[in-house]
Design a protein around this motif. Structure first.
Motif, PDB file in Angstrom:
ATOM      1  N   PHE A  13       0.835  -1.200   0.000  1.00 46.46           N
ATOM      2  CA  PHE A  13       0.000   0.000   0.000  1.00 46.46           C
ATOM      3  C   PHE A  13       0.873   1.254   0.000  1.00 46.46           C
ATOM      4  CE2 PHE A  13      -2.455   3.268   2.317  1.00 46.46           C
ATOM      5  CZ  PHE A  13      -3.446   3.464   1.370  1.00 46.46           C
ATOM      6  N   SER A  14       1.942   1.233   0.796  1.00 42.89           N
ATOM      7  CA  SER A  14       2.856   2.381   0.832  1.00 42.89           C
ATOM      8  C   SER A  14       3.520   2.592  -0.520  1.00 42.89           C
ATOM      9  CB  SER A  14       3.925   2.175   1.905  1.00 42.89           C
ATOM     10  OG  SER A  14       3.333   2.091   3.174  1.00 42.89           O
ATOM     11  N   LEU A  15       3.859   1.500  -1.208  1.00 44.82           N
ATOM     12  CA  LEU A  15       4.449   1.615  -2.542  1.00 44.82           C
ATOM     13  C   LEU A  15       3.448   2.202  -3.534  1.00 44.82           C
ATOM     14  CD1 LEU A  15       6.402  -1.751  -2.694  1.00 44.82           C
ATOM     15  CD2 LEU A  15       7.404   0.541  -2.738  1.00 44.82           C
ATOM     16  N   GLU A  16       2.193   1.824  -3.408  1.00 45.60           N
ATOM     17  CA  GLU A  16       1.163   2.400  -4.281  1.00 45.60           C
ATOM     18  C   GLU A  16       1.056   3.906  -4.053  1.00 45.60           C
ATOM     19  OE1 GLU A  16      -2.402   0.176  -3.504  1.00 45.60           O
ATOM     20  OE2 GLU A  16      -1.499  -1.694  -4.185  1.00 45.60           O
ATOM     21  N   LEU A  17       1.123   4.328  -2.801  1.00 48.50           N
ATOM     22  CA  LEU A  17       1.104   5.764  -2.502  1.00 48.50           C
ATOM     23  C   LEU A  17       2.372   6.443  -3.015  1.00 48.50           C
ATOM     24  CD1 LEU A  17      -0.381   5.820   1.113  1.00 48.50           C
ATOM     25  CD2 LEU A  17      -1.548   6.286  -1.051  1.00 48.50           C
ATOM     26  N   ALA A  18       3.504   5.744  -2.952  1.00 45.35           N
ATOM     27  CA  ALA A  18       4.754   6.294  -3.466  1.00 45.35           C
ATOM     28  C   ALA A  18       4.678   6.517  -4.974  1.00 45.35           C
ATOM     29  CB  ALA A  18       5.927   5.374  -3.115  1.00 45.35           C
ATOM     30  N   VAL A  19       3.960   5.656  -5.670  1.00 49.21           N
ATOM     31  CA  VAL A  19       3.772   5.844  -7.108  1.00 49.21           C
ATOM     32  C   VAL A  19       3.054   7.165  -7.363  1.00 49.21           C
ATOM     33  CG1 VAL A  19       2.514   4.982  -9.118  1.00 49.21           C
ATOM     34  CG2 VAL A  19       3.858   3.412  -7.728  1.00 49.21           C
ATOM     35  N   LEU A  20       1.981   7.409  -6.628  1.00 54.24           N
ATOM     36  CA  LEU A  20       1.244   8.666  -6.795  1.00 54.24           C
ATOM     37  C   LEU A  20       2.104   9.865  -6.406  1.00 54.24           C
ATOM     38  CD1 LEU A  20      -2.247   7.566  -5.467  1.00 54.24           C
ATOM     39  CD2 LEU A  20      -1.403   7.600  -7.819  1.00 54.24           C
ATOM     40  N   GLY A  21       2.863   9.714  -5.345  1.00 58.73           N
ATOM     41  CA  GLY A  21       3.772  10.786  -4.942  1.00 58.73           C
ATOM     42  C   GLY A  21       4.834  11.057  -5.980  1.00 58.73           C
ATOM     43  N   SER A  22       5.340  10.012  -6.610  1.00 62.46           N
ATOM     44  CA  SER A  22       6.340  10.176  -7.666  1.00 62.46           C
ATOM     45  C   SER A  22       5.764  10.940  -8.850  1.00 62.46           C
ATOM     46  CB  SER A  22       6.846   8.815  -8.136  1.00 62.46           C
ATOM     47  OG  SER A  22       7.485   8.129  -7.099  1.00 62.46           O
ATOM     48  N   ALA A  23       4.542  10.604  -9.220  1.00 61.44           N
ATOM     49  CA  ALA A  23       3.889  11.298 -10.337  1.00 61.44           C
ATOM     50  C   ALA A  23       3.668  12.774  -9.997  1.00 61.44           C
ATOM     51  CB  ALA A  23       2.567  10.624 -10.679  1.00 61.44           C
ATOM     52  N   LEU A  24       3.199  13.035  -8.792  1.00 54.86           N
ATOM     53  CA  LEU A  24       2.987  14.422  -8.375  1.00 54.86           C
ATOM     54  C   LEU A  24       4.301  15.198  -8.330  1.00 54.86           C
ATOM     55  CD1 LEU A  24       0.369  13.837  -5.551  1.00 54.86           C
ATOM     56  CD2 LEU A  24      -0.027  15.080  -7.685  1.00 54.86           C
ATOM     57  N   TRP A  25       5.322  14.579  -7.780  1.00 61.92           N
ATOM     58  CA  TRP A  25       6.616  15.240  -7.652  1.00 61.92           C
ATOM     59  C   TRP A  25       7.200  15.532  -9.031  1.00 61.92           C
ATOM     60  CZ3 TRP A  25      11.007  13.194  -3.978  1.00 61.92           C
ATOM     61  CH2 TRP A  25      11.999  14.157  -3.875  1.00 61.92           C
ATOM     62  N   TRP A  26       7.093  14.557  -9.929  1.00 60.38           N
ATOM     63  CA  TRP A  26       7.597  14.773 -11.281  1.00 60.38           C
ATOM     64  C   TRP A  26       6.893  15.970 -11.918  1.00 60.38           C
ATOM     65  CZ3 TRP A  26       4.720  14.617 -15.781  1.00 60.38           C
ATOM     66  CH2 TRP A  26       5.453  14.847 -16.943  1.00 60.38           C
ATOM     67  N   GLY A  27       5.575  16.004 -11.844  1.00 60.12           N
ATOM     68  CA  GLY A  27       4.838  17.105 -12.441  1.00 60.12           C
ATOM     69  C   GLY A  27       5.210  18.439 -11.837  1.00 60.12           C
ATOM     70  N   ALA A  28       5.422  18.465 -10.541  1.00 62.44           N
ATOM     71  CA  ALA A  28       5.785  19.708  -9.866  1.00 62.44           C
ATOM     72  C   ALA A  28       7.202  20.149 -10.181  1.00 62.44           C
ATOM     73  CB  ALA A  28       5.613  19.544  -8.357  1.00 62.44           C
ATOM     74  N   SER A  29       8.049  19.232 -10.652  1.00 62.53           N
ATOM     75  CA  SER A  29       9.448  19.576 -10.919  1.00 62.53           C
ATOM     76  C   SER A  29       9.728  19.908 -12.382  1.00 62.53           C
ATOM     77  CB  SER A  29      10.355  18.432 -10.467  1.00 62.53           C
ATOM     78  OG  SER A  29      10.180  17.311 -11.326  1.00 62.53           O
ATOM     79  N   VAL A  30       8.701  19.854 -13.217  1.00 63.71           N
ATOM     80  CA  VAL A  30       8.877  20.180 -14.633  1.00 63.71           C
ATOM     81  C   VAL A  30       9.284  21.648 -14.768  1.00 63.71           C
ATOM     82  CG1 VAL A  30       7.629  20.439 -16.822  1.00 63.71           C
ATOM     83  CG2 VAL A  30       7.259  18.429 -15.406  1.00 63.71           C
ATOM     84  N   SER A  31      10.204  21.923 -15.673  1.00 64.88           N
ATOM     85  CA  SER A  31      10.634  23.308 -15.910  1.00 64.88           C
ATOM     86  C   SER A  31       9.599  24.021 -16.781  1.00 64.88           C
ATOM     87  CB  SER A  31      11.996  23.335 -16.597  1.00 64.88           C
ATOM     88  OG  SER A  31      12.967  22.783 -15.764  1.00 64.88           O
ATOM     89  N   ALA A  32       8.634  24.624 -16.131  1.00 71.01           N
ATOM     90  CA  ALA A  32       7.544  25.290 -16.832  1.00 71.01           C
ATOM     91  C   ALA A  32       6.870  26.252 -15.868  1.00 71.01           C
ATOM     92  CB  ALA A  32       6.551  24.251 -17.344  1.00 71.01           C
ATOM     93  N   PRO A  33       5.977  27.075 -16.377  1.00 68.71           N
ATOM     94  CA  PRO A  33       5.226  27.955 -15.481  1.00 68.71           C
ATOM     95  C   PRO A  33       4.401  27.159 -14.467  1.00 68.71           C
ATOM     96  CG  PRO A  33       4.974  28.660 -17.760  1.00 68.71           C
ATOM     97  CD  PRO A  33       5.695  27.341 -17.785  1.00 68.71           C
ATOM     98  N   LEU A  34       4.037  27.818 -13.408  1.00 71.53           N
ATOM     99  CA  LEU A  34       3.342  27.159 -12.304  1.00 71.53           C
ATOM    100  C   LEU A  34       2.068  26.445 -12.753  1.00 71.53           C
ATOM    101  CD1 LEU A  34       3.141  26.576  -9.281  1.00 71.53           C
ATOM    102  CD2 LEU A  34       1.932  28.752  -9.037  1.00 71.53           C
ATOM    103  N   ALA A  35       1.291  27.057 -13.601  1.00 66.92           N
ATOM    104  CA  ALA A  35       0.041  26.429 -14.056  1.00 66.92           C
ATOM    105  C   ALA A  35       0.314  25.126 -14.796  1.00 66.92           C
ATOM    106  CB  ALA A  35      -0.734  27.392 -14.947  1.00 66.92           C
ATOM    107  N   VAL A  36       1.370  25.104 -15.582  1.00 71.57           N
ATOM    108  CA  VAL A  36       1.729  23.885 -16.317  1.00 71.57           C
ATOM    109  C   VAL A  36       2.211  22.810 -15.352  1.00 71.57           C
ATOM    110  CG1 VAL A  36       3.295  22.913 -18.060  1.00 71.57           C
ATOM    111  CG2 VAL A  36       2.244  25.163 -18.428  1.00 71.57           C
TER     112      VAL A  36
END
Length: 116
Positions: A13-36
Motif C-alpha cells: 500500500f505504501s508503494l502504491e502511494l509512493a507511485v502517486l507521490g512520484s507522479a505528483l513530484w515529477w509534475g511539480a518539478s517540470v521546468s515550466a510555469p506554475l500552471a503547467v
C-alpha cells in the motif's frame, strides 16, 4: 509470520502511494510555469489512479488482471513511477523504489498474497 505478511501488505500500500507521490513530484518539478506544473502533476497522478482503478486494485478493479498480465501491469506501473522519480529527484531513488517493489512482489508470491 502473520505479522510479517501484514507488514508486506502494508508495504505494498505504501508503494502504491509512493507511485502517486512520484507522479505528483515529477509534475511539480517540470521546468515550466506554475500552471503547467500543477496541470502536469495532477494529470500524471490521475493517469496512474485510473490505470490502477481499472486494472490493478486489489478487490475493486473493473478489469482485474491475473497471471502474466498482472505481472506486466505491475512492472509497467511501478517501472513508470520509478522513471518519473528518477527524473524528478535522482536515478538512485527510482532504482530503490523499483527494487523495494520487486522484493515486495517476490514476498507476495512466496507467501501467497498475490493471486496469479
Amino acid at each position: 509470520m502473520s505479522v510479517l505478511k501484514g507488514a508486506n501488505l502494508a508495504l505494498m500500500f505504501s508503494l502504491e502511494l509512493a507511485v502517486l507521490g512520484s507522479a505528483l513530484w515529477w509534475g511539480a518539478s517540470v521546468s515550466a510555469p506554475l500552471a503547467v506544473r500543477i496541470t502536469a502533476a495532477v494529470a500524471a497522478a490521475a493517469m496512474f489512479v485510473v490505470v490502477w482503478a481499472l486494472f490493478g486494485a486489489a478487490k475493486d478493479a473493473k478489469y482485474p488482471q491475473t497471471g502474466w498480465r498482472r505481472v506486466a501491469l505491475e512492472v509497467c506501473w511501478f517501472g513508470a513511477a520509478a522513471i518519473l522519480l528518477g527524473f524528478a529527484w535522482t536515478p538512485w531513488a527510482g532504482m530503490v523504489l523499483f527494487a523495494v517493489w520487486l522484493a515486495n512482489g517476490a514476498l507476495r508470491l512466496v507467501w501467497g498474497q498475490q493471486q496469479l
